[in-house]
Design an enzyme around this catalytic site. Structure first.
Site, short mmCIF file in Angstrom:
data_model
loop_
_atom_site.label_atom_id
_atom_site.label_comp_id
_atom_site.label_asym_id
_atom_site.label_seq_id
_atom_site.Cartn_x
_atom_site.Cartn_y
_atom_site.Cartn_z
CG ASP A 40 1.01 -8.94 7.04
OD1 ASP A 40 0.69 -9.59 8.06
OD2 ASP A 40 1.14 -7.70 7.04
N GLY B 130 0.81 -1.22 0.00
CA GLY B 130 0.00 0.00 0.00
C GLY B 130 0.84 1.27 0.00
P1 AMP Z 1 3.07 -2.76 7.72
O1 AMP Z 1 2.56 -2.36 9.05
O2 AMP Z 1 4.06 -1.79 7.15
O3 AMP Z 1 3.55 -4.17 7.68
O4 AMP Z 1 1.82 -2.66 6.75
C1 AMP Z 1 0.65 -3.41 6.83
C2 AMP Z 1 -0.25 -3.10 5.65
O5 AMP Z 1 -0.66 -1.74 5.69
C3 AMP Z 1 0.43 -3.28 4.31
O6 AMP Z 1 -0.52 -3.71 3.39
C4 AMP Z 1 0.90 -1.89 4.00
O7 AMP Z 1 1.09 -1.69 2.62
C5 AMP Z 1 -0.23 -1.04 4.54
N1 AMP Z 1 0.22 0.31 4.94
C6 AMP Z 1 0.97 0.63 6.00
N2 AMP Z 1 1.20 1.95 6.07
C7 AMP Z 1 0.58 2.50 5.00
C8 AMP Z 1 0.44 3.83 4.50
N3 AMP Z 1 0.99 4.87 5.12
N4 AMP Z 1 -0.27 3.99 3.37
C9 AMP Z 1 -0.83 2.95 2.73
N5 AMP Z 1 -0.74 1.68 3.15
C10 AMP Z 1 -0.05 1.45 4.27
MG MG Z 2 4.21 -5.54 6.62
#
Ligand code: AMP
Ligand code: MG
Length: 485
Positions: A249, A88
């Site tokens: 994930d 994302g």
């Molecule tokens: P993470 O916590 O980075 O492992 O992200 C978990 C999910 O949330 C993944 O699908 C990321 O791509 C999405 N995500 C996290 N932060 C953002 C953001 N600022 N904008 C869009 N998607 C996000």
């Molecule tokens: Mg992640």
């Protein structure tokens, strides 16, 4: 020039979305990993052009060979299935080969919205970018499988989090970005053709030794992935690393540490240590990581069941013994690791009791995990430290001493073995925080660079190492990390 290959993008549209990074206002390169750049054969001419690097690693300039994509994946987050997550806020530019011919994903994180962004802004704040850089480089130097960081670019834009913060884009280098959640994405849609494609791709890319003609060795693949996860989590346990969000994930099929969010290093030894403010139940507590490893592997196995046998009940029966053995496989590697930390070249029947007693002492006396094992290592050839450790650990220290002296091994060898497994310095939370704060407040990275220099040789005491060995004054019992999105 850099020439990317794009094997993942070529898997097809169901695996990813072709999408370009959203350009940023005023990209400025603030971190550049020249050692890694050299390994990836980034030409010198480019390495010296910081302005052009900032353009490339902000996503403002897309090189002709890059085919930016956002990958699709799902995942179990804190035990709950989310059928669609995906990149994302990340763009895979493509893959680069290193000097040894290994292929690496080059991914921008914080590079703008994609169709997987849901409500998010697609961006990354500077703090989490610097944290990922420091932590992943530290882990790599500690000889723990991990994704790495090639660059951090300050975007010149602000992002809104709890407060307004400078934005950044971090370039992540990974063996691949295939996650358990990638398999779950397709399995949940009953798209087993794609699960099969993914298995074949995984074998080709990560485990070519499993390759066989005309069929996919699913069970061997499962065993391989489990072995790599065990190696990884046991290595985390060795240095006191707590990932914080061991969701499926965030579980890379390559066996690398991936997604440095609310991760932290354990200070005072306590198996129940949790630093992440969102982990209310302690699901991802230090010692629980060994159990979650199995839980995550079972999620992976479930994705492959219909491919192993179209009669899923039969497949389940076939896999039950393998699953039942996972805890033993984990325990064996975990105890072997602890034995080495304690200078034991092989395990004897009573060693488990000895090891448990030592760890219990650490816990009861709230001793720092890294310092204690460092001191034990030094005690092998220092009378003063021997006395000091005896005072701290009591009778169990004598038992340990007798046990290692009974080995057919010179004390130099014992110390060498211990040193290979006990770092003198780790990325301690309060030092990481200081480096991040400096960058957030001033845009400067001098503290981060100085810290990284020390962390690049974590088993050797260098001139400035001692400045980073101090445990937090509270042993980090009040330390909290936040999900850095
Ligand atoms: P993470 O916590 O980075 O492992 O992200 C978990 C999910 O949330 C993944 O699908 C990321 O791509 C999405 N995500 C996290 N932060 C953002 C953001 N600022 N904008 C869009 N998607 C996000
Ligand atoms: Mg992640």
């Amino acid at each position: 020039m850099i020439t990317f290959s794009n094997s993942y993008a070529q898997l097809g549209d169901v695996f990813c979305e072709k999408t370009r990074p959203t350009p940023v206002a005023a990209p400025q390169l603030i971190m550049w990993n020249s050692a890694l750049a050299e390994q990836l054969m980034v030409p010198n001419k480019l390495t010296n052009d910081r302005e052009f690097l900032a353009e490339i690693f902000s996503g403002n300039h897309i090189l002709p060979s890059a085919k930016p994509i956002a990958a699709a994946y799902a995942g179990h987050q804190f035990g709950h299935f989310v059928p669609q997550l995906g990149d994302g806020r990340a763009h895979l530019l493509g893959e680069l080969s290193d000097k040894q011919g290994n292929r690496w994903d080059i991914q921008l994180k914080g590079s703008g919205r994609t169709s997987f962004s849901r409500g998010g802004d697609g961006r990354c704040a500077i703090g989490p970018a610097i944290r990922e850089y420091i932590m992943s480089e530290a882990m790599s130097a500690l000889r723990i499988p991990t994704t790495r960081c090639l660059a951090v670019v300050n975007t010149g834009e602000l992002v809104q989090r709890e407060t307004i913060l400078p934005g950044a884009i971090v370039t992540r280098v990974a063996a691949s970005h295939i996650r358990v959640g990638t398999f779950e994405f397709f399995a949940a849609r009953r798209d087993y053709n794609s699960v099969k494609t993914l298995c074949q791709y995984t074998i080709d890319r990560h485990y070519p030794e499993l390759k066989q003609e005309n069929s996919i060795p699913y069970i061997r693949l499962i065993n391989k992935v489990i072995d790599q996860q065990i190696k990884l989590i046991v290595a985390w346990m060795r240095v006191g690393f707590i990932h914080g969000v061991m969701n499926t994930d965030n579980t890379a099929i390559s066996g690398e540490t991936i997604d440095y969010g609310p991760c932290a290093m354990m200070g005072s030894y306590d198996p129940n240590t949790v630093y992440s403010s969102i982990d209310h139940m302690g699901r991802y507590a230090y010692a629980n990581q060994l159990k979650i490893l199995q839980w995550n592997m079972v999620r992976f196995i479930e994705c492959l069941l219909p491919l192993i046998n179209p009669n899923v009940d039969k497949a389940k029966n076939q896999l039950t013994p393998l699953i039942a053995e996972i805890p033993e496989r984990i325990e064996q590697k975990y105890i072997e690791m602890l034995a080495k930390k304690l200078g034991l070249s092989s395990l004897e029947p009573n060693d488990k009791i000895l090891i448990d007693s030592i760890l219990n002492q650490l816990k009861n006396k709230k001793l720092d995990y890294t310092v204690t094992f460092d001191q034990l290592t030094k005690s092998i050839r220092s009378k003063d430290i021997t006395t000091q450790m005896h005072n701290q650990l009591g009778e169990v220290f004598n038992l340990w001493k007798t046990r290692i002296e009974g080995q057919d091994m010179h004390s130099d060898e014992v110390q060498k073995l211990m040193r290979q497994h006990n770092p003198v310095v780790i990325p301690r939370n309060h030092h990481v925080e200081k480096a991040i704060q400096q960058c957030e407040q001033t845009g400067q990275t001098t503290l981060a660079e100085r810290f990284l220099q020390v962390l690049s040789s974590p088993y050797i005491e260098q001139e400035h190492t001692s400045a980073y060995q101090d445990p937090a004054s509270d042993g980090d019992i009040n330390y909290h990390t936040y999900c850095g999105t």
